[in-house]
Each structure stands twice: as structure tokens, then as C-alpha cells.
Design a protein around this motif. Structure first.
Motif, PDB file in Angstrom:
ATOM      1  N   THR A  23       0.827  -1.201   0.000  1.00 39.37           N
ATOM      2  CA  THR A  23       0.000   0.000   0.000  1.00 39.37           C
ATOM      3  C   THR A  23       0.863   1.253   0.000  1.00 39.37           C
ATOM      4  OG1 THR A  23      -1.703  -1.178   1.245  1.00 39.37           O
ATOM      5  CG2 THR A  23      -1.839   1.225   1.238  1.00 39.37           C
ATOM      6  N   VAL A  24       0.396   2.269  -0.694  1.00 40.10           N
ATOM      7  CA  VAL A  24       1.052   3.578  -0.695  1.00 40.10           C
ATOM      8  C   VAL A  24       0.060   4.598  -0.164  1.00 40.10           C
ATOM      9  CG1 VAL A  24       2.119   5.389  -2.098  1.00 40.10           C
ATOM     10  CG2 VAL A  24       2.525   2.978  -2.645  1.00 40.10           C
ATOM     11  N   LYS A  25       0.478   5.388   0.818  1.00 41.10           N
ATOM     12  CA  LYS A  25      -0.365   6.446   1.364  1.00 41.10           C
ATOM     13  C   LYS A  25       0.092   7.785   0.810  1.00 41.10           C
ATOM     14  CE  LYS A  25      -1.939   8.520   5.699  1.00 41.10           C
ATOM     15  NZ  LYS A  25      -1.856   8.456   7.187  1.00 41.10           N
ATOM     16  N   ILE A  26      -0.840   8.563   0.269  1.00 46.00           N
ATOM     17  CA  ILE A  26      -0.468   9.876  -0.239  1.00 46.00           C
ATOM     18  C   ILE A  26      -1.062  10.982   0.625  1.00 46.00           C
ATOM     19  CG2 ILE A  26      -0.121   9.051  -2.602  1.00 46.00           C
ATOM     20  CD1 ILE A  26      -2.734  10.318  -3.400  1.00 46.00           C
ATOM     21  N   LEU A  27      -0.274  12.008   0.833  1.00 38.85           N
ATOM     22  CA  LEU A  27      -0.626  13.165   1.645  1.00 38.85           C
ATOM     23  C   LEU A  27      -0.905  14.364   0.733  1.00 38.85           C
ATOM     24  CD1 LEU A  27       2.096  12.803   4.432  1.00 38.85           C
ATOM     25  CD2 LEU A  27      -0.281  12.016   4.494  1.00 38.85           C
ATOM     26  N   PRO A  28      -1.412  15.466   1.278  1.00 35.23           N
ATOM     27  CA  PRO A  28      -1.660  16.659   0.448  1.00 35.23           C
ATOM     28  C   PRO A  28      -0.422  17.075  -0.337  1.00 35.23           C
ATOM     29  CG  PRO A  28      -2.650  16.939   2.603  1.00 35.23           C
ATOM     30  CD  PRO A  28      -1.852  15.671   2.670  1.00 35.23           C
ATOM     31  N   GLY A  29      -0.602  17.306  -1.637  1.00 33.62           N
ATOM     32  CA  GLY A  29       0.492  17.718  -2.508  1.00 33.62           C
ATOM     33  C   GLY A  29       1.244  16.564  -3.135  1.00 33.62           C
ATOM     34  N   GLU A  30       0.867  15.326  -2.793  1.00 31.02           N
ATOM     35  CA  GLU A  30       1.557  14.161  -3.341  1.00 31.02           C
ATOM     36  C   GLU A  30       0.687  13.470  -4.391  1.00 31.02           C
ATOM     37  OE1 GLU A  30       4.205  12.990   0.606  1.00 31.02           O
ATOM     38  OE2 GLU A  30       2.461  11.774   0.100  1.00 31.02           O
ATOM     39  N   TYR A  31       1.326  12.583  -5.140  1.00 32.91           N
ATOM     40  CA  TYR A  31       0.601  11.738  -6.086  1.00 32.91           C
ATOM     41  C   TYR A  31       1.379  10.445  -6.228  1.00 32.91           C
ATOM     42  CZ  TYR A  31       4.024  12.681  -9.805  1.00 32.91           C
ATOM     43  OH  TYR A  31       5.180  12.766 -10.543  1.00 32.91           O
ATOM     44  N   TYR A  32       0.759   9.429  -6.814  1.00 37.01           N
ATOM     45  CA  TYR A  32       1.453   8.167  -7.025  1.00 37.01           C
ATOM     46  C   TYR A  32       0.873   7.472  -8.235  1.00 37.01           C
ATOM     47  CZ  TYR A  32       4.135   4.003  -5.874  1.00 37.01           C
ATOM     48  OH  TYR A  32       5.040   2.969  -5.916  1.00 37.01           O
ATOM     49  N   VAL A  33       1.729   6.888  -9.052  1.00 45.41           N
ATOM     50  CA  VAL A  33       1.299   6.106 -10.212  1.00 45.41           C
ATOM     51  C   VAL A  33       1.998   4.760 -10.193  1.00 45.41           C
ATOM     52  CG1 VAL A  33       0.857   8.167 -11.609  1.00 45.41           C
ATOM     53  CG2 VAL A  33       3.091   7.065 -11.729  1.00 45.41           C
ATOM     54  N   THR A  34       1.345   3.750 -10.751  1.00 43.90           N
ATOM     55  CA  THR A  34       1.935   2.421 -10.717  1.00 43.90           C
ATOM     56  C   THR A  34       1.332   1.529 -11.805  1.00 43.90           C
ATOM     57  OG1 THR A  34       2.322   0.454  -9.326  1.00 43.90           O
ATOM     58  CG2 THR A  34       0.236   1.618  -9.025  1.00 43.90           C
ATOM     59  N   PRO A  35       2.143   0.615 -12.348  1.00 42.05           N
ATOM     60  CA  PRO A  35       1.606  -0.412 -13.245  1.00 42.05           C
ATOM     61  C   PRO A  35       1.279  -1.699 -12.486  1.00 42.05           C
ATOM     62  CG  PRO A  35       3.982  -0.427 -13.362  1.00 42.05           C
ATOM     63  CD  PRO A  35       3.618   0.633 -12.350  1.00 42.05           C
ATOM     64  N   ARG A  36       1.505  -1.705 -11.168  1.00 42.53           N
ATOM     65  CA  ARG A  36       1.389  -2.929 -10.375  1.00 42.53           C
ATOM     66  C   ARG A  36       0.042  -3.008  -9.643  1.00 42.53           C
ATOM     67  NH1 ARG A  36       4.914  -3.419  -6.217  1.00 42.53           N
ATOM     68  NH2 ARG A  36       5.228  -1.173  -6.035  1.00 42.53           N
ATOM     69  N   ASP A  37      -0.278  -4.185  -9.193  1.00 43.73           N
ATOM     70  CA  ASP A  37      -1.533  -4.434  -8.479  1.00 43.73           C
ATOM     71  C   ASP A  37      -1.319  -4.147  -7.000  1.00 43.73           C
ATOM     72  OD1 ASP A  37      -3.985  -5.220  -7.615  1.00 43.73           O
ATOM     73  OD2 ASP A  37      -3.748  -7.348  -8.112  1.00 43.73           O
ATOM     74  N   ILE A  38      -1.397  -2.868  -6.625  1.00 51.52           N
ATOM     75  CA  ILE A  38      -1.229  -2.457  -5.241  1.00 51.52           C
ATOM     76  C   ILE A  38      -2.397  -1.546  -4.850  1.00 51.52           C
ATOM     77  CG2 ILE A  38       1.287  -2.621  -5.399  1.00 51.52           C
ATOM     78  CD1 ILE A  38       1.389   0.432  -5.428  1.00 51.52           C
ATOM     79  N   LEU A  39      -2.377  -1.081  -3.625  1.00 46.63           N
ATOM     80  CA  LEU A  39      -3.420  -0.210  -3.097  1.00 46.63           C
ATOM     81  C   LEU A  39      -2.854   1.189  -2.853  1.00 46.63           C
ATOM     82  CD1 LEU A  39      -6.190   0.338  -1.682  1.00 46.63           C
ATOM     83  CD2 LEU A  39      -5.192  -0.693   0.389  1.00 46.63           C
ATOM     84  N   ILE A  40      -3.622   2.216  -3.224  1.00 48.33           N
ATOM     85  CA  ILE A  40      -3.255   3.601  -2.933  1.00 48.33           C
ATOM     86  C   ILE A  40      -4.323   4.176  -2.015  1.00 48.33           C
ATOM     87  CG2 ILE A  40      -2.622   5.856  -3.877  1.00 48.33           C
ATOM     88  CD1 ILE A  40      -2.148   4.510  -6.574  1.00 48.33           C
ATOM     89  N   VAL A  41      -3.888   4.810  -0.936  1.00 45.16           N
ATOM     90  CA  VAL A  41      -4.808   5.295   0.096  1.00 45.16           C
ATOM     91  C   VAL A  41      -4.553   6.769   0.379  1.00 45.16           C
ATOM     92  CG1 VAL A  41      -5.515   5.066   2.512  1.00 45.16           C
ATOM     93  CG2 VAL A  41      -4.919   3.027   1.195  1.00 45.16           C
TER      94      VAL A  41
END
Length: 202
Positions: A23-41
Motif C-alpha cells: 500500500t502507498v499512502k499519499i498526503l496533500p500535494g503528493e501523487y502516485y502512479v503504478t503499473p502494479r496491483d497495489i493499493l493507494i490510500v
């Protein structure tokens, strides 16, 4: 990327035992991209997040941003606010394209814009964030397949980009002020930030 702007890839990774996935947690001002089967919170108050994915390849990502509020001195005109939102969106889109997503396959789910920040309600920050993101995606021809915007509650958003699944939990009571403190600090940061220009898309 403009270092003064403050938007960057989320660095906070952990293993979520509830969903049994990285899992990747993003905070204000952040972003995340991925080609993998994961979770973004992420957890949203007045900010908005766009969960954007290539519905064919499953490449996807999420951002978390807020438009700068206008102020009495007029130091943050509406045009600057719009440029900030465009920049935040282009960072997400540009990085998705860079890792193989196709623009014609994009679909979006959008969340946030709650009226939760004292002192920012006069500027209707959540409403302006919501209106901006809907207008932007419409202009760019990106299909919005789900949305949960406005209201008065913060939201916790779980995004599985590989499948497009999103779970949203409305936080009707907060146990501490962490979310509000983060968004207020972020609001002050972006008022001082410099937007260098748009991001070149591949």
C-alpha cells in the motif's frame, strides 16, 4: 518538476494486513502512479483526489491537491489557482503516460471537497476544488465513472488501480486534528508556492 511547487511522488509505503497488499499512502500535494496491483490510500478533507487509470492496461494513479484560496490582498488570483490545479493534474497524467498508459483509455473517479476546514469555508475551497476537477476532466475528455464530492465529512479513499475498485469511508468523527492540521499547513504552503508552468505531455 518545479521544486518550489511542492508536488511529488508519495514516499510512504507499507503493507496493509486488512487487504493483504502493498500500500502507498499519499498526503496533500503528493501523487502516485503504478503499473502494479497495489493499493493507494489517502484521507481527504477540503482537498480532492482523482483516481485515474487506463481501463485496458490497469496502469493507474491518484493525486491529492487543493486550489490556493483567494485572499483579501488579491495575491492569489483565480487564474493562479486554476494553473495550480492544471499543474497537479498534468503531473499525474504525464507520469501515467510515461509508464505506458494510453490517454484514450483513461477513466476517472473523483473524491473530496468536503467543507471541513475552518477559515477556508468563506472561500468555498472544497466547492471550488470539486468544480475545478469536474471541469478539467470534462475539458480533457476523460470519462468520470464515479464521484463522491462536497458534503461536510472527511473521506478515506482506497484505490486499487489494477481493477479500478474504490472504497470510500466517510469519517463522521475525527479522533484527532491531524487531517485538518495537514490541510491547513498545505494551504499555507501552496499560497507561497510558485507555479513554473505546465508539464510537457508525452
Amino acid at each position: 518538476m518545479d521544486a518550489d511547487f511542492g508536488a511529488h511522488l508519495a514516499p510512504n509505503c507499507y503493507f496493509d494486513h486488512t487487504f493483504n497488499t502493498e500500500t502507498v499512502k499519499i498526503l496533500p500535494g503528493e501523487y502516485y502512479v503504478t503499473p502494479r496491483d497495489i493499493l493507494i490510500v489517502t484521507v481527504l478533507g477540503s482537498c480532492v483526489s482523482v483516481c485515474l487509470r487506463d481501463r485496458i492496461s490497469g496502469i493507474g494513479g491518484m493525486n491529492h491537491f487543493m486550489l490556493p484560496g483567494n485572499n483579501d490582498e488579491g495575491l492569489t488570483p483565480a487564474s493562479t489557482s486554476a494553473r495550480y490545479g492544471v499543474y497537479a493534474m498534468e503531473l499525474l497524467i504525464n507520469h501515467l503516460l510515461k509508464i505506458g498508459a494510453k490517454r484514450q483509455n483513461f477513466e476517472a473517479k473523483v473524491f473530496g471537497g468536503g467543507a471541513v476546514l475552518r477559515g477556508l469555508t468563506v472561500n468555498n475551497v472544497g466547492q471550488r476544488n470539486s468544480e475545478f476537477v469536474l471541469d478539467y476532466l470534462h475539458t480533457e475528455g476523460v470519462q468520470i465513472v464515479a464521484q463522491d464530492l462536497l458534503d461536510i465529512y472527511p473521506r478515506k479513499v482506497y484505490f486499487f488501480p489494477a481493477t479500478g475498485r474504490v472504497l470510500v469511508k466517510k469519517l463522521t468523527s475525527l479522533h484527532n486534528t491531524t487531517l485538518i492540521d495537514r490541510e491547513q499547513q498545505y494551504s499555507m504552503q501552496i499560497k507561497k508556492a510558485r507555479v513554473a508552468g505546465t508539464v510537457d505531455l508525452f
